[in-house]
Scaffold this motif. Structure first.
Motif, PDB file in Angstrom:
ATOM      1  N   ALA A  31       0.865  -1.176   0.000  1.00  0.00           N
ATOM      2  CA  ALA A  31       0.000   0.000   0.000  1.00  0.00           C
ATOM      3  C   ALA A  31       0.901   1.224   0.000  1.00  0.00           C
ATOM      4  CB  ALA A  31      -0.891  -0.003   1.228  1.00  0.00           C
ATOM      5  N   TYR A  32       0.413   2.309  -0.640  1.00  0.00           N
ATOM      6  CA  TYR A  32       1.213   3.523  -0.770  1.00  0.00           C
ATOM      7  C   TYR A  32       0.783   4.645   0.178  1.00  0.00           C
ATOM      8  CZ  TYR A  32       3.124   1.309  -4.924  1.00  0.00           C
ATOM      9  OH  TYR A  32       3.749   0.437  -5.781  1.00  0.00           O
ATOM     10  N   ASP A  33      -0.221   4.382   1.021  1.00  0.00           N
ATOM     11  CA  ASP A  33      -0.576   5.369   2.046  1.00  0.00           C
ATOM     12  C   ASP A  33      -1.087   4.626   3.272  1.00  0.00           C
ATOM     13  OD1 ASP A  33      -3.607   5.276   2.148  1.00  0.00           O
ATOM     14  OD2 ASP A  33      -3.399   5.891   0.064  1.00  0.00           O
ATOM     15  N   GLY A  34      -1.138   5.349   4.379  1.00  0.00           N
ATOM     16  CA  GLY A  34      -1.491   4.730   5.648  1.00  0.00           C
ATOM     17  C   GLY A  34      -2.898   4.163   5.698  1.00  0.00           C
ATOM     18  N   GLU A  35      -3.829   4.861   5.099  1.00  0.00           N
ATOM     19  CA  GLU A  35      -5.226   4.419   5.122  1.00  0.00           C
ATOM     20  C   GLU A  35      -5.376   3.070   4.414  1.00  0.00           C
ATOM     21  OE1 GLU A  35      -8.629   7.483   4.892  1.00  0.00           O
ATOM     22  OE2 GLU A  35      -8.485   6.612   2.881  1.00  0.00           O
ATOM     23  N   GLU A  36      -4.797   2.960   3.228  1.00  0.00           N
ATOM     24  CA  GLU A  36      -4.849   1.707   2.467  1.00  0.00           C
ATOM     25  C   GLU A  36      -4.075   0.604   3.204  1.00  0.00           C
ATOM     26  OE1 GLU A  36      -5.850  -0.886  -0.665  1.00  0.00           O
ATOM     27  OE2 GLU A  36      -6.673   1.069  -0.121  1.00  0.00           O
ATOM     28  N   GLY A  37      -2.950   0.975   3.811  1.00  0.00           N
ATOM     29  CA  GLY A  37      -2.153  -0.002   4.559  1.00  0.00           C
ATOM     30  C   GLY A  37      -2.919  -0.597   5.724  1.00  0.00           C
ATOM     31  N   LEU A  38      -3.617   0.244   6.468  1.00  0.00           N
ATOM     32  CA  LEU A  38      -4.408  -0.225   7.611  1.00  0.00           C
ATOM     33  C   LEU A  38      -5.531  -1.144   7.134  1.00  0.00           C
ATOM     34  CD1 LEU A  38      -4.867  -0.065  10.663  1.00  0.00           C
ATOM     35  CD2 LEU A  38      -6.301   1.949  10.269  1.00  0.00           C
ATOM     36  N   LYS A  39      -6.191  -0.754   6.050  1.00  0.00           N
ATOM     37  CA  LYS A  39      -7.281  -1.555   5.487  1.00  0.00           C
ATOM     38  C   LYS A  39      -6.765  -2.938   5.055  1.00  0.00           C
ATOM     39  CE  LYS A  39     -10.516  -1.264   1.620  1.00  0.00           C
ATOM     40  NZ  LYS A  39      -9.873  -1.551   0.366  1.00  0.00           N
ATOM     41  N   LEU A  40      -5.648  -2.960   4.330  1.00  0.00           N
ATOM     42  CA  LEU A  40      -5.069  -4.234   3.883  1.00  0.00           C
ATOM     43  C   LEU A  40      -4.631  -5.102   5.058  1.00  0.00           C
ATOM     44  CD1 LEU A  40      -2.819  -3.610   0.737  1.00  0.00           C
ATOM     45  CD2 LEU A  40      -4.653  -5.274   0.969  1.00  0.00           C
ATOM     46  N   ALA A  41      -4.049  -4.485   6.074  1.00  0.00           N
ATOM     47  CA  ALA A  41      -3.598  -5.236   7.256  1.00  0.00           C
ATOM     48  C   ALA A  41      -4.780  -5.960   7.897  1.00  0.00           C
ATOM     49  CB  ALA A  41      -2.937  -4.305   8.262  1.00  0.00           C
ATOM     50  N   VAL A  53       7.037   5.472   8.434  1.00  0.00           N
ATOM     51  CA  VAL A  53       6.421   6.369   9.412  1.00  0.00           C
ATOM     52  C   VAL A  53       5.710   7.530   8.731  1.00  0.00           C
ATOM     53  CG1 VAL A  53       6.849   7.979  11.313  1.00  0.00           C
ATOM     54  CG2 VAL A  53       7.977   5.759  11.294  1.00  0.00           C
ATOM     55  N   MET A  54       6.426   8.265   7.897  1.00  0.00           N
ATOM     56  CA  MET A  54       5.858   9.477   7.299  1.00  0.00           C
ATOM     57  C   MET A  54       5.141   9.135   5.996  1.00  0.00           C
ATOM     58  SD  MET A  54       9.025  12.059   8.079  1.00  0.00           S
ATOM     59  CE  MET A  54      10.229  10.963   7.333  1.00  0.00           C
ATOM     60  N   MET A  55       3.803   9.121   6.069  1.00  0.00           N
ATOM     61  CA  MET A  55       2.979   8.775   4.913  1.00  0.00           C
ATOM     62  C   MET A  55       1.718   9.623   4.873  1.00  0.00           C
ATOM     63  SD  MET A  55       2.985   4.671   4.757  1.00  0.00           S
ATOM     64  CE  MET A  55       2.440   4.534   6.445  1.00  0.00           C
ATOM     65  N   PRO A  56       1.115   9.723   3.675  1.00  0.00           N
ATOM     66  CA  PRO A  56      -0.154  10.453   3.574  1.00  0.00           C
ATOM     67  C   PRO A  56      -1.290   9.731   4.308  1.00  0.00           C
ATOM     68  CG  PRO A  56       0.702   9.855   1.373  1.00  0.00           C
ATOM     69  CD  PRO A  56       1.604   9.243   2.394  1.00  0.00           C
ATOM     70  N   LYS A  57      -2.284  10.486   4.681  1.00  0.00           N
ATOM     71  CA  LYS A  57      -3.535  10.033   5.300  1.00  0.00           C
ATOM     72  C   LYS A  57      -3.386   9.583   6.747  1.00  0.00           C
ATOM     73  CE  LYS A  57      -5.774   9.223   0.927  1.00  0.00           C
ATOM     74  NZ  LYS A  57      -6.380   8.298   0.012  1.00  0.00           N
ATOM     75  N   ILE A  58      -2.640   8.511   7.009  1.00  0.00           N
ATOM     76  CA  ILE A  58      -2.410   8.066   8.394  1.00  0.00           C
ATOM     77  C   ILE A  58      -0.925   7.738   8.508  1.00  0.00           C
ATOM     78  CG2 ILE A  58      -3.009   6.427  10.212  1.00  0.00           C
ATOM     79  CD1 ILE A  58      -5.512   5.674   8.672  1.00  0.00           C
ATOM     80  N   ASN A  59      -0.246   8.283   9.527  1.00  0.00           N
ATOM     81  CA  ASN A  59       1.188   7.974   9.649  1.00  0.00           C
ATOM     82  C   ASN A  59       1.407   6.590  10.267  1.00  0.00           C
ATOM     83  OD1 ASN A  59       1.549   8.082  12.544  1.00  0.00           O
ATOM     84  ND2 ASN A  59       1.543  10.309  12.423  1.00  0.00           N
ATOM     85  N   GLY A  60       2.625   6.099  10.105  1.00  0.00           N
ATOM     86  CA  GLY A  60       2.968   4.753  10.565  1.00  0.00           C
ATOM     87  C   GLY A  60       2.803   4.546  12.056  1.00  0.00           C
ATOM     88  N   TYR A  61       3.088   5.574  12.847  1.00  0.00           N
ATOM     89  CA  TYR A  61       2.922   5.441  14.303  1.00  0.00           C
ATOM     90  C   TYR A  61       1.467   5.133  14.647  1.00  0.00           C
ATOM     91  CZ  TYR A  61       7.512   7.747  14.890  1.00  0.00           C
ATOM     92  OH  TYR A  61       8.839   8.077  14.865  1.00  0.00           O
ATOM     93  N   LYS A  62       0.550   5.854  13.995  1.00  0.00           N
ATOM     94  CA  LYS A  62      -0.869   5.663  14.285  1.00  0.00           C
ATOM     95  C   LYS A  62      -1.350   4.276  13.836  1.00  0.00           C
ATOM     96  CE  LYS A  62      -5.251   7.987  14.273  1.00  0.00           C
ATOM     97  NZ  LYS A  62      -5.998   9.186  13.966  1.00  0.00           N
ATOM     98  N   ILE A  63      -0.894   3.840  12.658  1.00  0.00           N
ATOM     99  CA  ILE A  63      -1.257   2.502  12.179  1.00  0.00           C
ATOM    100  C   ILE A  63      -0.767   1.453  13.168  1.00  0.00           C
ATOM    101  CG2 ILE A  63      -0.798   0.755  10.404  1.00  0.00           C
ATOM    102  CD1 ILE A  63      -0.517   3.094   8.425  1.00  0.00           C
ATOM    103  N   CYS A  64       0.472   1.590  13.585  1.00  0.00           N
ATOM    104  CA  CYS A  64       1.057   0.637  14.524  1.00  0.00           C
ATOM    105  C   CYS A  64       0.234   0.589  15.813  1.00  0.00           C
ATOM    106  CB  CYS A  64       2.507   1.028  14.811  1.00  0.00           C
ATOM    107  SG  CYS A  64       3.440  -0.237  15.673  1.00  0.00           S
ATOM    108  N   ARG A  65      -0.089   1.745  16.335  1.00  0.00           N
ATOM    109  CA  ARG A  65      -0.876   1.814  17.570  1.00  0.00           C
ATOM    110  C   ARG A  65      -2.247   1.160  17.384  1.00  0.00           C
ATOM    111  NH1 ARG A  65      -0.103   7.001  19.246  1.00  0.00           N
ATOM    112  NH2 ARG A  65       1.443   6.389  20.763  1.00  0.00           N
ATOM    113  N   LEU A  66      -2.925   1.479  16.272  1.00  0.00           N
ATOM    114  CA  LEU A  66      -4.256   0.915  16.019  1.00  0.00           C
ATOM    115  C   LEU A  66      -4.216  -0.610  15.924  1.00  0.00           C
ATOM    116  CD1 LEU A  66      -5.552   3.532  13.424  1.00  0.00           C
ATOM    117  CD2 LEU A  66      -6.521   3.111  15.699  1.00  0.00           C
ATOM    118  N   LEU A  67      -3.187  -1.146  15.278  1.00  0.00           N
ATOM    119  CA  LEU A  67      -3.090  -2.602  15.142  1.00  0.00           C
ATOM    120  C   LEU A  67      -2.655  -3.272  16.445  1.00  0.00           C
ATOM    121  CD1 LEU A  67      -1.466  -2.853  11.596  1.00  0.00           C
ATOM    122  CD2 LEU A  67      -3.818  -3.410  12.205  1.00  0.00           C
ATOM    123  N   LYS A  68      -1.679  -2.687  17.124  1.00  0.00           N
ATOM    124  CA  LYS A  68      -1.141  -3.317  18.336  1.00  0.00           C
ATOM    125  C   LYS A  68      -2.105  -3.264  19.526  1.00  0.00           C
ATOM    126  CE  LYS A  68       2.852  -4.868  16.984  1.00  0.00           C
ATOM    127  NZ  LYS A  68       3.173  -6.296  17.044  1.00  0.00           N
TER     128      LYS A  68
END
Length: 120
Positions: A31-41, A53-68
């Motif tokens: 995925a090329y942005d945080g939103e798509e990455g979270l959805k795919l995960a 870490v630094m990505m459009p829509k949702i940054n990597g820190y937030k994705i990590c926190r949401l998943l963990k």
């Protein structure tokens, strides 16, 4: 073989990592942005996530926190790969639950060693 999700907004990094990992027998999603990455995960439940870490829509820190902090996804290992190399950035990565924190530029062989630690 393990399924690895690559989330990074730099197309050349995604393509290079994907090619290298596939050559080692891994299945890759990306995925090329945080939103798509979270959805795919959440849809694919990969065996491991490589996360910028630094990505459009949702940054990597937030994705990590949401998943963990979600019982369904908390056991997926997350390797943060980022240009942010300050000690404080690494601490934030650890606080959000990242299993590993690798700074760019990196050697593919070093990243592969870390991936194998979690997928073998």
């Amino acid at each position: 073989m393990a399924k690895i999700l690559i989330v990074d907004d730099e197309q050349d990094i995604v393509e290079t990592l994907s090619f290298m990992l596939q050559s080692k027998g891994y299945e890759t999603l990306y995925a090329y942005d945080g939103e798509e990455g979270l959805k795919l995960a959440k849809e694919e439940k990969p065996d491991l996530i490589i996360l910028d870490v630094m990505m459009p829509k949702i940054n990597g820190y937030k994705i990590c926190r949401l998943l963990k902090y979600d019982a369904k996804y908390k056991n997926i290992p997350i390797i943060m790969v980022t240009a942010r190399s300050q000690e404080n950035d690494k601490l934030i990565g650890e606080e959000t639950g990242a299993n590993e924190y690798i700074t760019k530029p990196f050697e593919f062989s070093d990243l592969l060693d870390v991936i194998q630690k979690y997928t073998n």
